[in-house]
Design an enzyme around this catalytic site. Structure first.
Site, PDB file in Angstrom:
ATOM      1  N   GLY A 199       3.416   3.703   8.271  1.00  0.00           N
ATOM      2  CA  GLY A 199       2.673   4.053   7.060  1.00  0.00           C
ATOM      3  C   GLY A 199       2.538   2.844   6.155  1.00  0.00           C
ATOM      4  N   SER A 200       2.595   3.089   4.858  1.00  0.00           N
ATOM      5  CA  SER A 200       2.315   2.019   3.898  1.00  0.00           C
ATOM      6  C   SER A 200       3.361   0.918   3.898  1.00  0.00           C
ATOM      7  CB  SER A 200       2.215   2.615   2.496  1.00  0.00           C
ATOM      8  OG  SER A 200       1.178   3.563   2.477  1.00  0.00           O
TER       9      SER A 200
END
Lengths: 647, 381
Positions: free
Chosen positions: A326-327
């Site tokens: 993810g981020s």
């Protein structure tokens, strides 16, 4: 009947003649026997005497004492416990059923144990001692000893068995030992003869398995006189073996215990790494299990409970789990773009909440968009559109290369079971493995750590440590073997410009310390311990257009297994990094709400080396933090004993 | 001679018979049995139990049986020969139908009081029956094909029953023991040549039938023959007995390890150390000297029997004596050959030494017959 005298006399003479012939033949055969006897006993006597000697003497192995395992401060993690058991010898016991019943009256025996003993007794020779009950208390053994006259064939014995005093805390790190199986033997080309000792235990998973060769030691042997069925008559002499090497881990048992306790209710994994030398200070996977149960022989219901638990307690998620980062991956994309010079820190990108590429719409997590964002804000607020844009400029292959420099997509050589390589895709990978060309949409997904990208919590910790230190640190779990320090690997400077790395670190600092940062709530307020982090929320499902239209992506409304993974990586202190932490909470929801608070508690525990002071928390969170920390089911640790470092 | 021709006056009667007992033979029997007691004591690890004490008791009972048989005139035994043979045939049939299976073969019959091995008994009664048969037969007709055929039938009937049990060793002993009586009785040597040739043919047939549906022997019997021919082919399996027995024997050396010092036989490397393989204990503990001494004692027994047979003008007595003596010889010769690797492992005990009641009783009764023949032999003044 009367026969003529002449015939009779003739016949008698014939009988005498033939009798003489028979007697002579017998004498001749006796001569042959005598010659044969002479041949065997006089001429070949030496040869047979030698063979007889070999027959009589048997070499038995003495199992070596298994090496001990300590934490980085000398606390015991795996030891050999004296273990009282009672054994039954069938030929001395007479009626086995009766003997078992008598034992059961003195010592608590489960029907399982009785059944197991009965089977083993039936299988073994009558003189082989079979364990009836294991791990008895001293009182039980004393009872048996006192009643010895009434218990023929039953004797108490003392042996060594593996004990893990930290129980669940180190189940995934150290693993456990178990009896040698046929499968274990089939994997070895030339099995150590010691493995043939009945009930000999070897490492099955984790450090116990991977460091087996060091821990096992060398078997001694004794020469014993045996008979043809293997009954021991007496011992002739013995050579002592060599005990296994003691291991010291880099892990701090106190921190490890804290991490396990902090994550106890989640399906989560966390890694704490020393950014300076790569030492793994804590590497915890929750929920865990009690390895001592496996050593004793786990019961079927207990085992089923472990395998059927949806939180997968048996899996070591820190190194086996591969999650979309993810981020938390955005630092990689940003660093690749800065290094490639396709973007400067001041360049801004307009975020309307989505971007359209190749006729497909890629959304930002914030539906209303972030407006105009530069590098620092993009990390701070985790703007997806900014990274979609710069990823298109730099290209996937350069992103993948950067990721590999940071330790992603590579297997870190740790003595743990099933360490995953993760996956850092690039164009070549997709061509080979998917048989398809890389498309721009793949790049966009990868730029925010979705799509094909998979990382383990360990890899995320390595990445963070490398970003923090600027050096290619390698994780280390074994601090020393038998007092001999294992070398620290890596440490070479990363091939990145220091000012670019500083920009990334600055962005991470903003995440945790700027009011609009996604990790601001989970900040540290002590001036000397300021944290820099990055949140991540990775989808495990595709959001359909219909769902998006209805606006249903509240995680709380989804079944657990479809909720997003929550991630958080951080390092601290910001000015002079000492530790890097990664936390993954499976299906925990948002990284800022589920993972970041855990990571902060763990980071503080690691930084202070004790329970985090409340002063490190923002003043409005202190009461809550106090409640939380006090409620943790922590273990009382034995005091560190540095003297045992070199045990 | 028929018993009517016995010069009854020249035969000792009453207690005077004691002076005519072949005491040398009795002494030899006691010596051999004594060696047996010593060995049983040793293999039990220096204990009278479980073997030595019962064996001594049995031997004492056996001595009583021997004297009882010896003091009954030999002509009574001749007249009983047919009956005794008939009874043993019935017992063999009884084993066939009611016998207990021990060690994979039906050999025992439980009479309540004793467990009898009818095949043991048959070895002696067959010799008696054949001796009586040739005593009855006109000496001129001894080699007549018809009468030889009858004698052959007498041998093959019990042999076939024993073979069915299956007990190859005892069947062979029966055939050999019977053939010895035929030979001694003066049957023409051509018969033996022909039977020898046929025997070779049978051996060929036995091997040829292996694996075919009409296989003549059991698989384990074939394996025993295999391992006899090449014991090293299966050192831990079937060849184990022979190899271990040779090691025990050979390691005894010239003078042995000393009484109770044997390691091989004591350490259970040998199976049936107290029965069929007891000779290995003797040979290991007393070496070549001990082994050759036992062989010498056995041969002295044979020599005394042969001498007794030569002196006896009564055909029945002479034939029975040489027949029993040769059967006795076959026992120990076969047993020793077996443990020394000269013959395949067949279940033949070492007579008077091996532990076992049935064989001991029958043997002592048989020596009683020899004594009876010795005491009651016609004497010329």
């Amino acid at each position: 009947m009367k026969h003529p005298q002449r015939d009779t006399e003739q016949s008698t003479r014939k009988i005498s003649r033939r009798t003489l012939v028979l007697g002579g033949a017998q004498l001749a055969f006796a001569g042959i026997l005598a010659l044969r006897m002479r041949h065997l006993q006089v001429e070949q006597a030496d040869q047979y005497r030698l063979m007889a000697e070999e027959n009589r003497i048997n070499i038995r192995l003495i199992p070596p004492t298994r090496g001990l395992i300590f934490d980085n401060q000398g606390r015991s993690l795996a030891e050999n416990e004296q273990n009282y058991r009672i054994v039954l010898v069938r030929e001395d016991a007479g009626n086995v059923e009766e003997a078992l019943a008598r034992v059961a009256r003195i010592v608590p025996l489960t029907s399982d144990e009785v059944e197991r003993a009965r089977k083993e007794i039936a299988r073994r020779s009558p003189f082989v001692p079979v364990t009836v009950a294991d791990r008895l208390t001293w009182a039980d053994v004393a009872h048996v000893a006192v009643n010895a006259p009434a218990l023929p064939g039953i004797t108490p014995e003392v042996g060594l068995s593996r004990l893990y005093p930290m129980g669940e805390d180190f189940a995934h790190v150290i693993g456990y030992v178990g009896p040698v199986s046929d499968y274990d033997l089939s994997k070895l080309e030339t099995p150590d003869p010691v493995l043939q000792i009945p009930r000999f235990q070897i490492g099955k998973t984790g450090v116990e398995a991977k460091m087996e060769d060091d821990l096992r030691g060398k078997a001694g042997n004794k020469r014993i006189e045996v008979n043809a069925v293997g009954r021991v008559i007496r011992e002739i002499d013995r050579t002592e073996g060599k005990a296994g090497a003691s291991l010291q881990l880099t892990v701090d048992a106190g921190l490890q215990n804290f991490m396990q306790a902090r994550m106890a209710k989640e399906s989560a994994a966390a890694v704490v790494m020393d950014t300076r030398n790569g030492d793994l200070l804590g590497i915890a996977s929750a929920p865990s299990y009690d390895p001592n149960k496996f050593v004793r022989g786990i019961s079927v219901p207990d085992y089923r409970a472990l395998t059927e638990n949806p939180y997968r307690p048996l899996a070591n998620k820190t190194v086996q789990g591969a999650y979309p980062p993810g981020s938390t991956f955005k630092m990689v994309t940003a660093l690749a773009a800065l290094e490639a010079g396709v973007v400067s820190p001041e360049d801004t990108v307009w975020c309307p909440g989505y971007t359209e590429v190749g006729g497909r719409r890629f959304h930002c997590w914030r539906r209303g968009g972030h407006g105009s964002v530069a590098l620092n804000q993009s990390l701070e607020q985790s703007c997806d559109v900014y990274f979609y844009e710069i990823a298109q400029r730099v290209g996937i292959d350069r992103i993948a290369e950067t990721a590999r420099h940071l330790g992603l997509g590579a297997r870190h050589d740790l003595p743990m079971s099933a360490v995953t390589e993760g996956l850092m895709p690039d164009t070549a990978w997709k061509r080979e493995n998917r048989g398809a060309e890389w498309v721009i949409g793949d790049t966009l997904n990868a730029s925010i750590g979705q799509g094909f990208v998979l990382t383990s919590p360990l890899q995320l910790a390595v990445m963070t440590a490398r970003l923090a230190s600027g050096q290619a640190v390698l994780p280390r779990l074994i601090k020393s073997v038998n007092g001999l320090e294992t070398p620290v690997g890596g440490g070479a400077p990363l091939p990145f410009a220091p000012h670019n790395l500083a920009r990334i670190r600055k962005g991470m600092y903003s995440v945790s310390n700027h009011r609009r940062g996604t990790g601001y709530r989970s900040r540290i307020v002590s001036e000397d311990m300021l944290m820099a982090g990055k949140t991540g929320t990775s989808q495990v499902r595709n959001i359909t257009a219909a769902e998006r239209a209805r606006g249903v992506f509240r995680n709380e409304d989804l079944p657990w297994h479809r909720r997003d993974h929550a991630l958080f990586v951080c390092f601290a202190p910001y000015d002079a990094p000492r530790i890097a932490v990664s936390v993954v909470v499976e299906h925990g929801g948002g990284g800022s709400t589920a993972a970041a608070p855990i990571a902060r508690d763990i980071a503080l525990r690691a930084l202070y080396g004790e329970m985090p002071p409340l002063a490190a928390y923002p003043s409005n969170q202190r009461w809550e933090a106090e409640q939380r920390l006090n409620a943790l089911p922590l273990r009382t640790l034995q005091p560190p004993s540095p003297g045992r470092n070199r045990a | 001679m028929s018993y009517l021709e016995y010069q009854v006056k020249t035969v000792p009667s009453g207690l005077r018979k004691v002076f005519y007992v072949n005491w040398a033979l009795v002494a030899l029997l006691c010596a051999v049995a004594g060696i047996g007691f010593l060995m049983l004591y040793s293999v039990a690890g220096g204990a009278m139990e479980p073997w030595a004490a019962p064996q001594i008791k049995r031997f004492l009972v056996g001595l009583g049986v021997m004297f009882a048989v010896a003091f009954i005139p030999v002509w009574f035994w001749r007249n009983m020969a047919g009956l005794a043979f008939g009874i043993s045939l019935l017992l063999l049939l009884g084993v066939e139908f009611f016998g207990e299976v021990g060690m994979g073969a039906q050999r025992w019959i439980d009479l309540g009081v004793i467990r009898l091995q009818p095949s043991e008994l048959t070895k002696i009664t067959l010799v008696m029956a054949l001796a009586a048969y040739f005593d009855w037969l006109d000496p001129r007709r001894v080699s007549h094909p018809l009468y030889v055929l009858v004698a052959l039938g007498l041998i093959l009937l019990p042999a076939a029953l024993v073979l069915r049990q299956p007990d190859l060793g005892t069947a062979l002993l029966l055939v050999l023991g019977g053939a010895v009586v035929l030979f001694a009785a003066g049957v023409h040597w051509l018969y033996f040549a022909v039977v020898g040739a046929m025997g070779s043919g049978l051996v060929a047939a036995v091997f040829a039938s292996r694996g075919s549906p009409w296989q003549l022997l059991k698989d384990y019997q074939y394996r025993r023959i295999d391992t006899f021919l090449d014991p090293s082919s299966d050192p831990l399996g079937a060849g184990y007995h022979i190899t271990q027995s040779k090691i025990a024997l050979g390691s005894g050396g010239w003078s042995g390890r000393g009484f109770m010092q044997g390691t091989q036989s004591r350490l259970n490397f040998l199976p049936e150390k107290h029965t069929d393989f007891i000779f290995t204990t003797l040979a290991e503990e007393f070496g070549f000297i001990g082994g050759i001494s036992l062989l010498a004692l056995y041969m002295l027994i044979i020599l005394f029997c042969v001498a007794s047979a030569l002196k006896n003008p009564d055909r029945f007595a002479a034939l029975m004596t040489i027949g029993i003596a040769t059967t006795f010889f076959l026992f120990f010769a076969l047993n020793m050959s077996m443990v020394m690797g000269l013959a395949p492992v067949v279940g033949v005990p070492l007579p008077l030494v091996s532990y076992g009641g049935s064989a001991m009783m029958v043997l002592m009764a048989a020596f009683g017959l020899i004594q009876s023949a010795h005491i009651h032999r016609p004497r010329s003044r």
